[in-house]
Design a protein around this motif. Structure first.
Motif, short mmCIF file in Angstrom:
data_model
loop_
_atom_site.label_atom_id
_atom_site.label_comp_id
_atom_site.label_asym_id
_atom_site.label_seq_id
_atom_site.Cartn_x
_atom_site.Cartn_y
_atom_site.Cartn_z
N LEU A 1 4.96 -29.10 -25.36
CA LEU A 1 6.42 -28.86 -24.24
C LEU A 1 6.13 -28.31 -23.14
O LEU A 1 4.86 -27.54 -22.59
N HIS A 2 6.45 -29.15 -22.12
CA HIS A 2 6.32 -29.31 -20.88
C HIS A 2 7.89 -28.13 -19.92
O HIS A 2 8.66 -29.65 -20.54
N LEU A 3 7.20 -27.24 -19.87
CA LEU A 3 8.73 -26.64 -19.61
C LEU A 3 8.43 -26.11 -17.74
O LEU A 3 8.10 -25.95 -16.97
N THR A 4 9.90 -26.58 -16.89
CA THR A 4 10.01 -25.94 -15.97
C THR A 4 12.02 -25.97 -15.11
O THR A 4 12.09 -25.90 -16.82
N SER A 5 12.72 -25.53 -14.43
CA SER A 5 13.73 -25.62 -14.57
C SER A 5 13.84 -25.93 -12.96
O SER A 5 13.80 -26.31 -12.17
N ALA A 6 15.64 -26.17 -13.27
CA ALA A 6 15.73 -26.94 -12.17
C ALA A 6 16.61 -26.29 -11.14
O ALA A 6 16.86 -26.04 -9.81
N ASP A 7 16.44 -24.86 -11.42
CA ASP A 7 17.08 -23.96 -10.14
C ASP A 7 16.57 -22.18 -10.40
O ASP A 7 16.11 -21.88 -9.20
N VAL A 8 16.54 -21.34 -11.21
CA VAL A 8 16.11 -20.56 -11.37
C VAL A 8 15.33 -19.96 -12.56
O VAL A 8 14.63 -21.38 -13.26
N ILE A 9 13.87 -18.70 -12.47
CA ILE A 9 13.85 -18.85 -13.11
C ILE A 9 14.57 -18.25 -14.76
O ILE A 9 15.46 -17.37 -15.12
N HIS A 10 14.20 -19.16 -15.86
CA HIS A 10 14.10 -19.01 -17.54
C HIS A 10 12.86 -19.03 -18.05
O HIS A 10 12.30 -18.91 -17.40
N SER A 11 13.26 -18.24 -19.26
CA SER A 11 12.11 -18.39 -20.05
C SER A 11 12.43 -18.94 -21.55
O SER A 11 13.68 -18.58 -22.02
N VAL A 12 11.64 -19.65 -22.40
CA VAL A 12 11.72 -20.61 -23.38
C VAL A 12 11.08 -19.43 -24.35
O VAL A 12 10.52 -18.96 -24.37
N TRP A 13 11.90 -19.84 -25.87
CA TRP A 13 11.39 -18.73 -26.93
C TRP A 13 11.76 -19.01 -28.16
O TRP A 13 13.22 -19.22 -28.06
N VAL A 14 11.09 -19.52 -29.27
CA VAL A 14 11.60 -19.69 -30.57
C VAL A 14 10.31 -18.81 -31.15
O VAL A 14 9.49 -19.22 -31.92
N PRO A 15 11.04 -17.65 -31.22
CA PRO A 15 10.17 -16.62 -32.14
C PRO A 15 9.25 -16.91 -33.55
O PRO A 15 8.07 -16.80 -33.53
N ASN A 16 9.86 -18.10 -34.15
CA ASN A 16 9.51 -18.27 -35.38
C ASN A 16 8.40 -19.44 -35.94
O ASN A 16 7.46 -19.89 -36.55
N LEU A 17 8.87 -20.42 -34.08
CA LEU A 17 6.47 -21.16 -34.22
C LEU A 17 6.33 -20.47 -32.37
O LEU A 17 5.11 -21.15 -33.05
N HIS A 18 6.38 -19.64 -31.64
CA HIS A 18 5.05 -19.64 -31.07
C HIS A 18 5.75 -18.42 -29.93
O HIS A 18 7.38 -17.63 -29.95
N GLY A 19 5.40 -17.71 -29.14
CA GLY A 19 5.70 -16.96 -27.81
C GLY A 19 6.60 -17.07 -27.17
O GLY A 19 6.37 -18.83 -26.87
N LYS A 20 7.02 -16.20 -26.02
CA LYS A 20 7.70 -16.13 -25.02
C LYS A 20 7.13 -17.67 -23.50
O LYS A 20 5.71 -17.13 -23.46
N LEU A 21 7.32 -18.35 -22.86
CA LEU A 21 7.07 -18.91 -21.93
C LEU A 21 7.97 -19.06 -21.40
O LEU A 21 8.83 -19.62 -21.16
N ASP A 22 7.40 -18.72 -19.67
CA ASP A 22 8.55 -18.81 -18.31
C ASP A 22 9.05 -20.22 -17.76
O ASP A 22 7.59 -20.79 -18.04
N MET A 23 9.98 -20.90 -17.02
CA MET A 23 10.23 -21.83 -16.87
C MET A 23 10.67 -21.34 -14.92
O MET A 23 11.19 -21.17 -15.02
N ILE A 24 9.57 -22.76 -14.33
CA ILE A 24 9.68 -22.14 -12.87
C ILE A 24 10.04 -22.98 -12.16
O ILE A 24 9.29 -23.96 -12.33
N PRO A 25 10.77 -22.68 -11.23
CA PRO A 25 11.24 -24.15 -10.45
C PRO A 25 9.78 -25.03 -9.71
O PRO A 25 9.20 -23.46 -8.80
N GLY A 26 10.15 -26.53 -10.14
CA GLY A 26 8.42 -26.42 -9.12
C GLY A 26 7.27 -26.62 -9.87
O GLY A 26 6.28 -26.71 -9.51
N ARG A 27 7.49 -25.59 -11.18
CA ARG A 27 5.95 -25.58 -11.96
C ARG A 27 6.02 -26.20 -13.09
O ARG A 27 7.12 -26.10 -13.51
#
Length: 322
Positions: free
Chosen positions: A145-171
Motif C-alpha cells: 500500500l502506497h499511502l498519502t493524503s491530499a489535504d490533512v493527516i489521515h491514518s489508515v487501519w484495517v485491524p484484521n490485516l495490519h497496524g495503523k499507518l499515517d497518511m501525510i500530505p506530500g509524503r
C-alpha cells in the motif's frame, strides 16, 4: 446478565474489524505481541500483588527478610529490568518482522486519504483501475500500500490485516500486507481529520485471484450504455447538473478527479465513506441532502436543483453502474 457478559467480551475477539481475529501473517504477529504483552503484564502484576500481600500479612521475620538489601535489589531492580528488557527485545523483533517483504513483486495499490473518503488506485493493473471507499485484495498475494493524503493527516487501519499507518500530505508511506482468508472486512481513518472523521470508513473485500482479476477488468472497462429510458434520463441529468465537474465515469466525457470515481458505484457496499448502505434510495437521499447526512463534506445539495423524477432517475442510473 452475568452469563451474557463473557459472551459480549468474546464477541469483540472476532468480526470484520478487530486485531484479535487476524486474516494475515502481519496481523497474526501483532496479535501474538498483544497476547505476550498482556499476559506478561498480568504475570508481573500478580507477582507484585503477591509480594504486597506478603508485606502486609506475613510474619515479622519474613517481612524483615523482604526488607533486606539483597531482596530489594533483586526484586526492585534485577527483576523489572530483566522482564522489561525481554519484552522490549521481543517487541523490536516483531516490529522488524512486520517490515520484512514476503515477495519481490508485490501488487502496488495507492490509497489517497481525502476529507472524508478514500481514493484507491491499482497502477500496476492499468490506468483505469480506480475506485473509492472499496479496497479489493487478491487472496494470498502480497500487496504494498502506497499511502498519502491530499489535504490533512489521515491514518489508515484495517485491524484484521495490519497496524495503523499515517497518511501525510506530500509524503508516501508504504505498508506491506497479505490477506489469507476470503471475505469482507472494514477499514477506517484513525487520525482525527475534521468534523466527519468518524464517518470515514472503507470496505475491504478479499477475493479469489480469478474473481479479483474479473473485478479489475470491470473497473477498467467503460460503463455500459443506459438500457432504459429512466437510465438515459439519469445520465442526462448527471451532465446537466454539473456532476461531471467533480466526478469521473469511465466511457463518458466526464473524467474529473476532485470527488470519488463513480464508474462502478452501484457495485459498492456503502456510500459516503461508509456512512450509508448503498442502494437507490440512499443514493437519492445523499444527492439531495448530503450535508444533512455528513455535515462538512464537499458535496453540494441538489434538493432544490433537481425535481423528484430527475433525482430518482439519476439515482437509478448510478445504481445501475455495476
Amino acid at each position: 446478565m452475568k452469563r451474557l457478559l463473557p459472551l459480549l467480551v468474546l464477541a469483540g475477539c472476532s468480526g470484520a474489524q478487530t486485531p484479535l481475529d487476524p486474516w494475515g501473517v502481519q496481523a497474526e504477529r501483532i496479535a501474538t505481541l498483544t497476547h505476550v504483552l498482556f499476559w506478561g503484564g498480568t504475570a508481573v502484576f500478580l507477582i507484585t500483588m503477591g509480594f504486597l500481600a506478603l508485606a502486609i500479612l506475613a510474619p515479622a521475620r519474613l517481612r524483615e527478610a523482604m526488607g533486606s538489601r539483597r531482596f530489594v535489589i533483586g526484586g526492585g531492580i534485577v527483576f523489572p529490568v530483566t522482564v522489561l528488557t525481554a519484552l522490549l527485545a521481543y517487541s523490536l523483533g516483531i516490529s522488524r518482522a512486520l517490515t520484512q517483504p514476503m515477495s519481490d513483486a508485490p501488487l502496488r495499490i495507492e490509497i489517497i486519504g481525502r476529507q472524508y473518503w478514500w481514493e484507491i488506485r491499482y497502477p500496476d493493473l492499468g490506468k483505469g483501475a480506480v475506485t473509492a471507499n472499496a479496497l479489493h485484495l487478491p487472496l494470498g498475494r502480497e500487496v504494498e500500500l502506497h499511502l498519502t493524503s491530499a489535504d490533512v493527516i489521515h491514518s489508515v487501519w484495517v485491524p484484521n490485516l495490519h497496524g495503523k499507518l499515517d497518511m501525510i500530505p506530500g509524503r508516501v508511506n508504504r505498508q506491506r500486507l497479505r490477506a489469507d482468508r476470503l471475505g469482507e472486512l472494514r477499514g477506517q481513518c484513525t487520525e482525527f481529520c475534521g468534523a466527519q472523521h468518524t464517518l470515514m470508513a472503507f470496505d475491504v473485500v478479499v477475493q479469489e485471484p480469478g474473481e479479483f482479476e474479473a473485478w479489475i477488468a470491470r473497473q477498467r472497462a467503460p460503463v455500459p450504455e443506459p438500457r432504459t429510458e429512466e437510465h438515459r434520463r439519469g445520465r442526462q441529468v448527471f451532465g446537466e447538473a454539473g456532476c461531471g465537474a467533480c466526478h469521473a465515469v469511465r466511457g463518458t466525457p466526464w473524467s474529473a478527479r476532485i470527488a470519488p470515481d463513480l464508474s462502478r458505484i452501484g457495485s459498492r457496499a456503502t456510500l459516503a465513506g461508509g456512512a450509508l448502505p448503498n442502494n437507490r434510495g440512499n443514493l437519492a437521499g445523499w444527492i439531495a441532502a448530503p450535508q444533512d447526512i455528513k455535515p462538512g463534506n464537499a458535496m453540494p445539495a441538489y434538493a432544490r436543483a433537481l425535481e423528484g423524477p430527475d433525482l430518482l432517475a439519476l439515482a437509478s442510473w448510478l445504481d445501475s453502474l455495476r
